[in-house]
Design a protein around this motif. Structure first.
Motif, PDB file in Angstrom:
ATOM      1  N   UNK A 170       0.305 -32.565  -5.333  1.00 49.17           N
ATOM      2  CA  UNK A 170      -0.878 -33.016  -5.952  1.00 49.17           C
ATOM      3  C   UNK A 170      -2.047 -32.583  -5.351  1.00 49.17           C
ATOM      4  N   UNK A 171      -3.124 -32.855  -6.132  1.00 48.37           N
ATOM      5  CA  UNK A 171      -4.634 -32.400  -5.385  1.00 48.37           C
ATOM      6  C   UNK A 171      -4.839 -33.767  -4.478  1.00 48.37           C
ATOM      7  N   UNK A 172      -5.760 -33.520  -3.568  1.00 52.30           N
ATOM      8  CA  UNK A 172      -6.041 -34.592  -2.732  1.00 52.30           C
ATOM      9  C   UNK A 172      -6.491 -36.085  -3.531  1.00 52.30           C
ATOM     10  N   UNK A 173      -5.823 -37.117  -2.876  1.00 50.13           N
ATOM     11  CA  UNK A 173      -5.982 -38.478  -3.588  1.00 50.13           C
ATOM     12  C   UNK A 173      -7.728 -38.723  -3.569  1.00 50.13           C
ATOM     13  N   UNK A 174      -8.426 -38.590  -2.612  1.00 50.09           N
ATOM     14  CA  UNK A 174      -9.703 -38.993  -2.376  1.00 50.09           C
ATOM     15  C   UNK A 174     -10.151 -40.108  -3.114  1.00 50.09           C
ATOM     16  N   UNK A 175      -9.557 -41.260  -2.957  1.00 48.10           N
ATOM     17  CA  UNK A 175     -10.042 -42.548  -3.779  1.00 48.10           C
ATOM     18  C   UNK A 175      -9.970 -42.273  -5.150  1.00 48.10           C
ATOM     19  N   UNK A 176      -9.002 -41.660  -5.541  1.00 50.06           N
ATOM     20  CA  UNK A 176      -8.770 -41.579  -7.187  1.00 50.06           C
ATOM     21  C   UNK A 176      -7.365 -42.426  -7.370  1.00 50.06           C
ATOM     22  N   UNK A 177      -7.474 -43.285  -8.218  1.00 50.82           N
ATOM     23  CA  UNK A 177      -6.412 -44.419  -8.145  1.00 50.82           C
ATOM     24  C   UNK A 177      -5.095 -43.770  -9.155  1.00 50.82           C
ATOM     25  N   UNK A 178      -5.548 -42.579  -9.873  1.00 47.90           N
ATOM     26  CA  UNK A 178      -4.516 -42.156 -10.612  1.00 47.90           C
ATOM     27  C   UNK A 178      -3.505 -41.465  -9.611  1.00 47.90           C
ATOM     28  N   UNK A 179      -4.330 -40.790  -8.412  1.00 44.64           N
ATOM     29  CA  UNK A 179      -3.333 -39.875  -7.753  1.00 44.64           C
ATOM     30  C   UNK A 179      -2.689 -40.507  -6.576  1.00 44.64           C
ATOM     31  N   UNK A 180      -3.391 -41.652  -6.094  1.00 45.84           N
ATOM     32  CA  UNK A 180      -2.799 -42.653  -5.245  1.00 45.84           C
ATOM     33  C   UNK A 180      -1.750 -43.407  -5.669  1.00 45.84           C
ATOM     34  N   UNK A 181      -1.615 -43.788  -6.959  1.00 47.44           N
ATOM     35  CA  UNK A 181      -0.430 -44.470  -7.596  1.00 47.44           C
ATOM     36  C   UNK A 181       0.739 -43.550  -7.711  1.00 47.44           C
ATOM     37  N   UNK A 182       0.284 -42.326  -7.869  1.00 50.35           N
ATOM     38  CA  UNK A 182       1.515 -41.394  -8.100  1.00 50.35           C
ATOM     39  C   UNK A 182       2.275 -41.153  -7.090  1.00 50.35           C
ATOM     40  N   UNK A 183       1.590 -41.007  -5.761  1.00 52.81           N
ATOM     41  CA  UNK A 183       2.102 -40.798  -4.618  1.00 52.81           C
ATOM     42  C   UNK A 183       2.753 -41.981  -4.020  1.00 52.81           C
ATOM     43  N   UNK A 184       2.172 -43.060  -4.341  1.00 53.94           N
ATOM     44  CA  UNK A 184       2.945 -44.464  -3.865  1.00 53.94           C
ATOM     45  C   UNK A 184       4.142 -44.642  -4.759  1.00 53.94           C
ATOM     46  N   UNK A 185       4.267 -44.237  -5.950  1.00 47.21           N
ATOM     47  CA  UNK A 185       5.391 -44.215  -6.801  1.00 47.21           C
ATOM     48  C   UNK A 185       6.574 -43.484  -6.341  1.00 47.21           C
ATOM     49  N   UNK A 186       6.097 -42.492  -5.824  1.00 49.94           N
ATOM     50  CA  UNK A 186       7.131 -41.177  -5.220  1.00 49.94           C
ATOM     51  C   UNK A 186       7.747 -41.901  -3.874  1.00 49.94           C
ATOM     52  N   UNK A 187       6.955 -42.368  -2.876  1.00 52.17           N
ATOM     53  CA  UNK A 187       7.473 -42.824  -1.811  1.00 52.17           C
ATOM     54  C   UNK A 187       8.107 -44.391  -2.038  1.00 52.17           C
ATOM     55  N   UNK A 188       7.681 -45.118  -3.011  1.00 56.99           N
ATOM     56  CA  UNK A 188       8.528 -46.298  -3.235  1.00 56.99           C
ATOM     57  C   UNK A 188      10.021 -45.948  -3.804  1.00 56.99           C
ATOM     58  N   UNK A 189      10.210 -45.041  -4.615  1.00 59.95           N
ATOM     59  CA  UNK A 189      11.223 -44.471  -5.022  1.00 59.95           C
ATOM     60  C   UNK A 189      12.379 -44.279  -3.813  1.00 59.95           C
ATOM     61  N   UNK A 190      11.838 -43.625  -2.995  1.00 58.22           N
ATOM     62  CA  UNK A 190      12.770 -43.388  -1.775  1.00 58.22           C
ATOM     63  C   UNK A 190      13.169 -44.755  -1.103  1.00 58.22           C
ATOM     64  N   UNK A 191      11.993 -45.591  -1.056  1.00 59.81           N
ATOM     65  CA  UNK A 191      12.354 -46.779  -0.342  1.00 59.81           C
ATOM     66  C   UNK A 191      13.350 -47.569  -1.044  1.00 59.81           C
ATOM     67  N   UNK A 192      13.287 -47.702  -2.207  1.00 59.38           N
ATOM     68  CA  UNK A 192      14.166 -48.465  -3.301  1.00 59.38           C
ATOM     69  C   UNK A 192      15.530 -47.991  -3.366  1.00 59.38           C
ATOM     70  N   UNK A 193      15.980 -46.696  -2.862  1.00 60.17           N
ATOM     71  CA  UNK A 193      17.069 -46.250  -2.954  1.00 60.17           C
ATOM     72  C   UNK A 193      17.656 -45.959  -1.459  1.00 60.17           C
ATOM     73  N   UNK A 194      16.866 -46.325  -0.422  1.00 62.84           N
ATOM     74  CA  UNK A 194      17.307 -46.512   0.722  1.00 62.84           C
ATOM     75  C   UNK A 194      17.294 -45.181   1.503  1.00 62.84           C
ATOM     76  N   UNK A 195      16.426 -44.320   1.065  1.00 67.49           N
ATOM     77  CA  UNK A 195      16.423 -42.951   1.341  1.00 67.49           C
ATOM     78  C   UNK A 195      15.256 -42.654   2.541  1.00 67.49           C
ATOM     79  N   UNK A 196      15.435 -41.742   3.355  1.00 63.66           N
ATOM     80  CA  UNK A 196      14.164 -41.412   4.161  1.00 63.66           C
ATOM     81  C   UNK A 196      13.436 -40.553   3.658  1.00 63.66           C
TER      82      UNK A 196
END
Length: 369
Positions: free
Chosen positions: A217-243
């Motif tokens: 991704x480009x830097x999130x830099x207070x851009x909601x679109x990119x921040x949310x996409x990074x968050x969704x990526x990390x939450x998928x790992x959490x949901x599946x119990x993966x590191x």
């Protein structure tokens, strides 16, 4: 024909003058007082007072208030509200300010907004800022000087919000943000659920057996679109119990940003991707925040003599190849609905109707055949 709310206030004051309850030199209620009296927004009461001033019915003095014009006495109010309404119709402009638009995202959105603006009998004027903060400020000032009734806007990437944009928000000027929102700022916004969409892409790869998945991704830099996409990526790992391996996060790619779309920035991004592929040869799956970065990654893989069949790339937005096939599994954002919703809510604000602060438009995942 049903009157708009501001027209009702306009007619009420005209009637007060005609019947002598308001006389020449009398001070009118303030925007705030009229808004409370009629149960409308201050935007609506302000518009009514502006129309009265345009018609010569009242005189507005900054810091003091609005007063009935001296030449008006009981029974001598304007004969109709036709003149201000005609003048209003002659300049029915909406503005759209965006960093850029392209075939993979933005062009369909623009077409939708143009069509929907015409449905409401408005003309849409457009200004691209190419990611330049000062150009964005100048665009806002230009559109306001042209008399636009409201603004549609996709703010540029950046760590700080545009002061001119914030001023419009706090002045309650009709404005709708498109494809992102401002955290902590009460402004109407229309966008895709980027967190859910990014989770969908990441879970798609996980369920196909991938455990080592990188995020580009480009830097999130207070851009909601990119921040949310990074968050969704990390939450998928959490949901599946993966590191989650933070070494797999590459969020410093700037070559696709409107202000950096030159050879030097792109070459630097390609080198970053090449080094990552060399250092992490076992990473075969990628969640990519933008289509152009996905194609850049594919080109780097090919240039290194590797087979694209070894890798799986998923991304946001896409363009079909010459055979009409999508090169990547991707999120398809509903640009048509996003554009229609944005214009509808902007026009509602102009007419003094309350609108929701945030509106999420559905997306769908297109799986590569």
């Amino acid at each position: 024909m049903e009157l708009h709310l501001y027209e009702q206030i306009y007619l009420y004051i005209i009637q007060e003058i005609k019947e002598g309850r308001l006389k020449a030199g009398d001070r009118l209620s303030s925007e705030k007082e009229l808004a409370e009296q009629f149960g409308v927004s201050r935007i609506t009461s302000k518009k009514a007072l502006e129309k009265l001033a345009d018609s010569g019915v009242i005189i507005r003095i900054q810091g003091k208030g609005s007063f009935v014009a001296d030449h008006l006495t009981a029974g001598q109010g304007p004969k109709s509200i036709t003149p201000p309404l005609v003048a209003d119709d002659e300049k029915r402009l909406l503005g759209f300010i965006t960093p850029n638009f392209s075939d993979e995202f933005g062009l369909k959105l623009l077409r939708s907004m143009e069509k929907q603006s015409a449905e409401h009998h408005y003309q849409l004027i457009i200004k691209r800022t190419f990611g330049d903060r000062e150009e964005e400020i100048r665009a806002i000032q230009l559109f306001i000087s042209l008399g636009v009734k409201g603004l549609l806007m996709t703010p540029i990437h950046g760590e700080h919000y545009n002061s001119e944009l914030l001023r419009l928000v706090f002045d309650q000027f009709p404005i709708v943000l498109v494809d992102r929102y401002l955290k902590g700022i009460p402004v109407c916004s229309v966008y895709t659920d980027n967190k859910k969409a990014s989770m969908d892409l990441t879970l798609h790869l996980i369920h196909k057996g991938h455990k080592k998945i990188a995020f580009l991704s480009p830097p999130e830099e207070n851009t909601s679109t990119l921040e949310e996409r990074l968050l969704g990526y990390t939450l998928a790992f959490t949901q599946e119990g993966m590191k989650l391996n933070k070494d797999y996060l590459i969020t410093n790619l700037r070559g696709t940003l409107p202000e950096n779309m030159d050879g030097e920035a792109k070459e630097k991004d390609k080198e970053t991707l090449r080094v990552f592929l060399e250092q992490h040869p076992n990473v075969k799956a990628f969640v990519v925040s933008e289509f152009l970065i996905a194609t850049m990654l594919a080109n780097v893989i090919h240039s290194m003599g590797k087979s694209l069949e070894e890798f799986e790339i998923v991304c946001f937005d896409s363009m079909d190849d010459y055979l009409g096939q999508t090169p990547f599994t991707h999120i398809e954002q509903d640009e048509k609905q996003m554009g229609e919703a944005a214009v509808n809510m902007l026009v509602s604000q102009i007419l003094g109707t309350s609108v929701p602060e945030r509106t999420i438009v559905d997306h769908r995942m297109i799986v590569k055949k």
